[in-house]
Design an enzyme around this catalytic site. Sequence first.
Site, mmCIF file in Angstrom:
data_model
loop_
_atom_site.group_PDB
_atom_site.id
_atom_site.type_symbol
_atom_site.label_atom_id
_atom_site.label_comp_id
_atom_site.label_asym_id
_atom_site.label_seq_id
_atom_site.Cartn_x
_atom_site.Cartn_y
_atom_site.Cartn_z
ATOM 1 N N ASP A 42 0.733 -1.311 0.284
ATOM 2 C CA ASP A 42 0.040 -0.059 -0.373
ATOM 3 C C ASP A 42 0.950 0.874 0.111
ATOM 4 O O ASP A 42 2.385 1.234 -0.233
ATOM 5 C CB ASP A 42 -0.786 -0.151 1.010
ATOM 6 C CG ASP A 42 -2.395 0.985 0.857
ATOM 7 O OD1 ASP A 42 -2.028 2.111 0.539
ATOM 8 O OD2 ASP A 42 -3.677 -0.246 0.590
ATOM 9 N N HIS A 102 -2.242 3.256 -4.682
ATOM 10 C CA HIS A 102 -2.203 2.810 -3.261
ATOM 11 C C HIS A 102 -0.438 1.879 -3.352
ATOM 12 O O HIS A 102 0.041 0.687 -3.237
ATOM 13 C CB HIS A 102 -3.690 1.393 -2.826
ATOM 14 C CG HIS A 102 -4.285 2.563 -2.136
ATOM 15 N ND1 HIS A 102 -4.689 3.011 -0.853
ATOM 16 C CD2 HIS A 102 -5.748 2.408 -2.522
ATOM 17 C CE1 HIS A 102 -5.554 3.065 -1.201
ATOM 18 N NE2 HIS A 102 -6.247 2.769 -1.474
ATOM 19 N N GLU A 161 -9.341 3.347 -5.619
ATOM 20 C CA GLU A 161 -9.496 4.328 -5.103
ATOM 21 C C GLU A 161 -7.849 5.316 -6.112
ATOM 22 O O GLU A 161 -7.177 5.531 -5.583
ATOM 23 C CB GLU A 161 -9.093 4.600 -3.222
ATOM 24 C CG GLU A 161 -9.986 3.890 -2.443
ATOM 25 C CD GLU A 161 -10.147 4.246 -2.021
ATOM 26 O OE1 GLU A 161 -11.436 4.427 -0.324
ATOM 27 O OE2 GLU A 161 -9.074 3.756 -0.519
ATOM 28 N N TRP A 177 -16.923 -3.302 -3.195
ATOM 29 C CA TRP A 177 -16.203 -3.016 -1.161
ATOM 30 C C TRP A 177 -17.574 -1.618 -1.261
ATOM 31 O O TRP A 177 -18.079 -1.770 -0.468
ATOM 32 C CB TRP A 177 -15.070 -2.895 -0.805
ATOM 33 C CG TRP A 177 -14.597 -1.715 -1.936
ATOM 34 C CD1 TRP A 177 -13.814 -1.883 -3.012
ATOM 35 C CD2 TRP A 177 -14.511 -0.631 -1.721
ATOM 36 N NE1 TRP A 177 -13.858 -0.843 -3.306
ATOM 37 C CE2 TRP A 177 -13.548 0.204 -2.136
ATOM 38 C CE3 TRP A 177 -14.000 0.720 -0.289
ATOM 39 C CZ2 TRP A 177 -13.467 1.659 -1.881
ATOM 40 C CZ3 TRP A 177 -14.143 1.715 -0.258
ATOM 41 C CH2 TRP A 177 -13.562 2.530 -1.072
HETATM 42 C C1 ACM Z 1 -10.932 0.060 0.264
HETATM 43 O O1 ACM Z 1 -11.424 -0.173 0.842
HETATM 44 N N1 ACM Z 1 -10.471 0.688 -0.632
HETATM 45 C C2 ACM Z 1 -11.302 -1.177 -0.397
#
Ligand code: ACM
Length: 763
Positions: A190, A264, A328, A394
């Site tokens: 990450d 990320h 994201e 998600w």
């Molecule tokens: C996430 O919670 N960004 C997958």
Amino acid sequence: MIRSLFLAALLIAAPAAAAERVSMIPAPASEAPMAGSFHLTSRTVISVEAGDPRARASAQFLADLLQRTRGLNLAVGTPKSGEPAIRLAGGQGAGEGYKVAVSPDGIAVTGSGEAGLFYGAVTVWQLATQTPGRGPVEIPAVTLDDAPRFAWRGLMLDSARHFQSVDFIKGLIDQMALVKLNTLQWHLTDDQAWRLEIRKYPRLTEVGAWRVPAGPAAAADIDPKTGKPRVIGGFYTQAQVRELVAYAAARHVTIVPEIEMPGHALAPIQAYPHLGSAPVPTDNISGDWGVFPYLYNVEEPTFGFLEDVLAEVTELFPSRYIHVGGDEAVKDQWRSSPAVQARMKALHIGSEAQLQGWFISRIEQVLNARGRRLIGWDEILEGGVAKGATITSWRGIDGAIVAAKLGHDAVLSPAPTLYLDNGQSASPDAPPGRGQVVSLKTVYDFDPMPAALDDDERPHILGVQANLWTEHVRTEQRAAMMLFPRAAALAEIAWAPAARRDWNGFADRLPAQLARYRALGQTYDETPLKVRGLGDPAGDGARLALLGAEGLGEIRYTLDGSAPTPASPIYAAPLEVKLGATVRAQAYRAGQALAPASAIKVDARAIRTRRSQELKSCSENILLNLEDDAPVRGERARFLIDVLAPCWTYEGADLSGVSRIEVAVGQLPFNFQIGKDIEKIVFRPPATPQGELEVRQGSCQGPVVAVLPLAPAAKSQGVTVLTSEIKGEAGPRDLCFTFTQKTVEPMWALDRVTLVAEAPRGR
Ligand code: ACM
């Protein structure tokens, strides 16, 4: 009519009656109680067919569990004729189903595959631990015929934001296996870390596995060995990964590694800056949370790097699926990079979203060439989804619905319902995390099959997964608290047929599951099961509400100092009590205590004190239950705070007889990457250089009734108690707390408020 009513009554009655017979989690697909019981002792032999090493392994696993939890020492071998035995048989191939037949003469376990036989063995252990205690046990006779509802029964562990040891992960795998969870998504990379040793790129872990936590307290914590701020972190060597993969496989758990891209990815880009789309900070790996702007670039050497990494990843992890993140990835850097824009033009790609689709499709080809399948978060549906991609939904369940309708497989993992970084209760003693409450029942009530799907689309739903993100889960003990007992609820919704889902039945079976955790030394979160009190002044005494075990049990209490028992008065409504009293209370389910009893002291201070978790946040933009950054060692305060709009309400506070207010405040680093949302954070202007805490009555627009300058608190990284006079109207009115300041740094947070009552006259 009468006949169908009778049948309906039978159908309703059946699971409840059966639940009394078998206390297993997850509930089996079918159970048929039989007459009698089997007496399990150390003389019972666990028998397996000769030349079947996997069956022998399941038998040994069962023997070890019985030894650890009941102190029984069962031999694995061949029973003499007439000797009582647990016979394990069958179990070739991939089937996960099993049958268990308990009779007074013995226990027969048959697996429809290797995993099935293993689950049959685990089931025998659960049957042997339905009633807690050590030594021999009577197992009521029963026939079970069981198989899972879903193939993907998953947990995700974020080892990037905070590192966990190999032993912790082994313990998690054990616990997963004991409730028939079978997929561990392992979040290894990450912005804040790269945790996986990659032989070809040593800087990934040399640079990317270590960081100084955010905030001045950590920055001032100098490591004498280096003369620099102490770093935290770690990484997993390839040997450790192999060990974990084998450990998991022996327990029929598949580890699915997650390597994040194209966002990320700050840590790997800091290790190898040529991979980035824009210059990156070259100093410390960041201790900020949130969504960073840094993305991999789309040059060939970057794909070469990712291909090399995935080559090592697929060598280490035999899983069918490799998770590539994809969430994201804000596209600002791709939009403003001339090189990225030139590449898009050359490739005739019209948008940055499509560029991500192209990026992920390229990676999919790499994985397919290695015989693997790509899985990613639901953002990979945008900009053209890769051909055979599987989706982890998600952002709610819509991603799964869209995926299934497009013919893609999906796993349901919606936030916040299955985000285990939210606490399990509103208790101020809950571990830090996100600020929503995701109770055991919240998890249990989630149905993994979206109603919007047609019959032919439903097979695309592979299953369900809960995620433990660890930005705010700093220690392994807290990770365990976040995971358990909620993993048990997850297991049941993932395994049991929809018709067997029954919250009351599950709650009845919970005490046995908690006893299993205790017998194994497994940490779990007791705070939702413990009774806590919330008092208010009432006349010259107090009114005390008892909270806890909501939906799970009944609260019983005593006022005479004695320990509560299942026969103590049951709590139904707030109690009128005298100041100085101690109320003892405990929650029970079906006569069994859910947690140790609480002793709640009721005095003039306690009934006018609220911790931040007991106040109402005025808004919930980004609501977090944050731990202070100081002191570096020792107990730290926790603050429930909306980091976009810190503001709290003490509802119905009564200033009658109150002349002073005490407020404990702390300061936190504002370590949140929130992009343009930072502009939304506005404060009232301060009157003094360090700002003030302002208290208003009635509403957050009401008259100011107290002002507490922050200057004395600015000197301390920890919590400081401020005090001032308070002048407002008597009678129950809301009090609103906000800070004045010029900038977001530091972020002031309220820890607790006490309205100080004047001492009664004449004493
Ligand atoms: C996430 O919670 N960004 C997958």
